[in-house]
Design an enzyme around this catalytic site. Structure first.
Site, PDB file in Angstrom:
ATOM      1  CG  HIS A  17      -1.799   1.221   1.326  1.00 45.30           C
ATOM      2  ND1 HIS A  17      -3.148   1.133   1.525  1.00 45.30           N
ATOM      3  CD2 HIS A  17      -1.545   2.555   1.224  1.00 45.30           C
ATOM      4  CE1 HIS A  17      -3.689   2.332   1.551  1.00 45.30           C
ATOM      5  NE2 HIS A  17      -2.732   3.225   1.380  1.00 45.30           N
ATOM      6  CG  HIS A  19      -0.909   7.162  -1.154  1.00 44.61           C
ATOM      7  ND1 HIS A  19      -2.186   7.288  -1.638  1.00 44.61           N
ATOM      8  CD2 HIS A  19      -1.016   6.522   0.038  1.00 44.61           C
ATOM      9  CE1 HIS A  19      -3.035   6.744  -0.773  1.00 44.61           C
ATOM     10  NE2 HIS A  19      -2.349   6.273   0.252  1.00 44.61           N
ATOM     11  CE  LYS A 103      -7.993   2.161  -0.156  1.00 45.52           C
ATOM     12  NZ  LYS A 103      -6.791   2.838   0.254  1.00 45.52           N
ATOM     13  CG  HIS A 140      -9.564   4.841   3.915  1.00 46.65           C
ATOM     14  ND1 HIS A 140      -8.329   5.447   3.922  1.00 46.65           N
ATOM     15  CD2 HIS A 140     -10.227   5.334   4.990  1.00 46.65           C
ATOM     16  CE1 HIS A 140      -8.260   6.284   4.949  1.00 46.65           C
ATOM     17  NE2 HIS A 140      -9.400   6.230   5.614  1.00 46.65           N
ATOM     18  CG  HIS A 178      -4.366   2.518   5.957  1.00 53.10           C
ATOM     19  ND1 HIS A 178      -5.683   2.583   6.317  1.00 53.10           N
ATOM     20  CD2 HIS A 178      -4.278   3.162   4.770  1.00 53.10           C
ATOM     21  CE1 HIS A 178      -6.352   3.240   5.401  1.00 53.10           C
ATOM     22  NE2 HIS A 178      -5.522   3.596   4.448  1.00 53.10           N
ATOM     23  CG  ASP A 251      -1.294   5.045   4.083  1.00 50.44           C
ATOM     24  OD1 ASP A 251      -1.447   5.368   2.890  1.00 50.44           O
ATOM     25  OD2 ASP A 251      -1.996   5.493   5.002  1.00 50.44           O
TER      26      ASP A 251
END
Ligand code: NCD
Ligand code: ZN
Length: 350
Positions: A17, A19, A103, A140, A178, A251
């Protein structure tokens, strides 16, 4: 007492995971992730979000173009689920080979989630196809109801959204992303093999006091927000337990310094450059360095049905200093978590 482990050689980990953002930001983020990890699950919350296989392919090409010379880092792509994601797009995703998951951001839950899902029922056609195709759903896991206390939103999500969803789609494979609470760790354990969970280094290392140590510390602010110490302890227990459902997901979420150190600062901790040194700290503090390879390098590939990495990396108990910042977009700086501080571990390729 057994002697301290000073050197740990392990199969190269993957980050399940992360970004990376887009365009010029990739020149900073991709070399970091590609140094530490062999593969990574790339979050799709760009502006506009990555909602189609065609967009994921183009984004993947931009990431590949930002790899350092000689790197074979493999970006595993995801689609951003919306109210209108079609079953046909899911079929295409599976057939692509490079889209590995979809996601779910509840609309408004976090950075760039305004195009997210407004009502879970709207996604049922897509979820049914994902269950049929074996495409995992990454969630999420926070409710967005402003009446629910910020610190309770993950626990509320389990009851209000996740349990009903898993009951409705018994074949759907889900990663609870997360996780930050004892409730989430316990739920994942009870849910069986089709539910996995990623855990960040910062949620293993810090509790919510870190955000308020002597003043507001924006670089410790992320979503889901850091929780109480008892939750951190439950996460450490889960990560170090050897249970196959728990695996590494940094994350790492870059935001320019001016947007973090602001009256209304962005959520996200940037850890891509030093993540493995941080995970080593957390596992070492728990006396569980011998379970780091399972969490970091074995459980994730098993969940995703991918081979484990053959290349080895080494963590040494030799101090390394985290840079105070990296040159970032528009002349701004990217401040990594623990920037300027010295960590007790170093990372290298074997
Ligand atoms: C992430 C981001 O900035 O994209 N922020 C964060 O605090 N983790 C979004 C997310 O994963 O929630
Ligand atoms: Zn994230």
């Amino acid at each position: 007492m057994t002697a301290a482990i000073n050197e740990l050689i392990l199969r190269q980990p993957d980050d399940w995971h992360i970004h990376l953002r887009d365009d010029v930001a990739l020149a900073v983020t991709v070399p970091h992730v590609a140094h530490q990890f062999a593969r990574a699950i790339i979050m799709p919350n760009l502006r506009p979000p990555v909602t189609t296989v065609a967009a994921a392919q183009a984004y993947r090409d931009r990431i590949l173009a930002a790899r350092p010379a000689g790197s074979d880092f493999d970006p595993l792509m995801t689609l951003y689920l919306t109210d209108t994601t079609s079953p046909e797009e899911i079929v295409k995703a599976k057939a692509s080979g490079f889209v590995k998951a979809v996601k779910l951001y509840p609309a408004g839950a976090t950075t760039n989630s305004d195009a997210g899902v407004s009502a879970i029922e709207k996604t049922y056609p897509a979820l049914a196809e994902m269950a049929a195709q074996g495409v995992p759903l990454l969630v999420h896991g926070e409710v967005t109801d402003p009446a629910v206390d910020l610190f309770d939103r993950e626990a509320a999500f389990i009851e209000q959204v996740l349990k009903p969803l898993l009951n409705k789609f018994p074949d759907l494979r889900v990663v609870f992303e997360h996780i930050t609470t004892a409730e989430a760790a316990a739920f994942v354990r009870s849910a069986g093999d089709r539910v996995g969970a990623t855990i960040t280094a910062h949620h293993l290392l810090y509790n919510r006091n870190a955000i308020f140590q002597g003043g507001v510390r924006p670089h410790y602010y992320c979503l889901p927000v850091l929780k109480r110490e008892r939750h951190r302890e439950a996460l450490v227990e889960a990560a170090t337990s050897g249970a196959k459902q728990f695996f590494l997901g940094t994350d790492s979420a870059p935001h320019a310094k001016l947007t973090k150190e602001a009256a209304c600062g962005c959520a996200g901790c940037y850890t891509a450059g030093e993540a493995l040194q941080m995970y080593a700290m957390a596992f070492d503090a728990a006396g569980a360095l011998d379970s780091l390879e399972g969490f970091a390098s074995l459980h994730g590939p098993a969940f995703y049905g991918l081979p484990v990495n053959e290349r080895k990396v080494v963590l040494r108990r030799v101090p390394s200093t985290v840079p105070t910042g990296y040159p970032y977009i528009n002349g701004d700086t990217l401040v990594p978590l623990e920037g300027g501080n010295t960590l007790p571990w170093s990372f290298a390729h074997v």
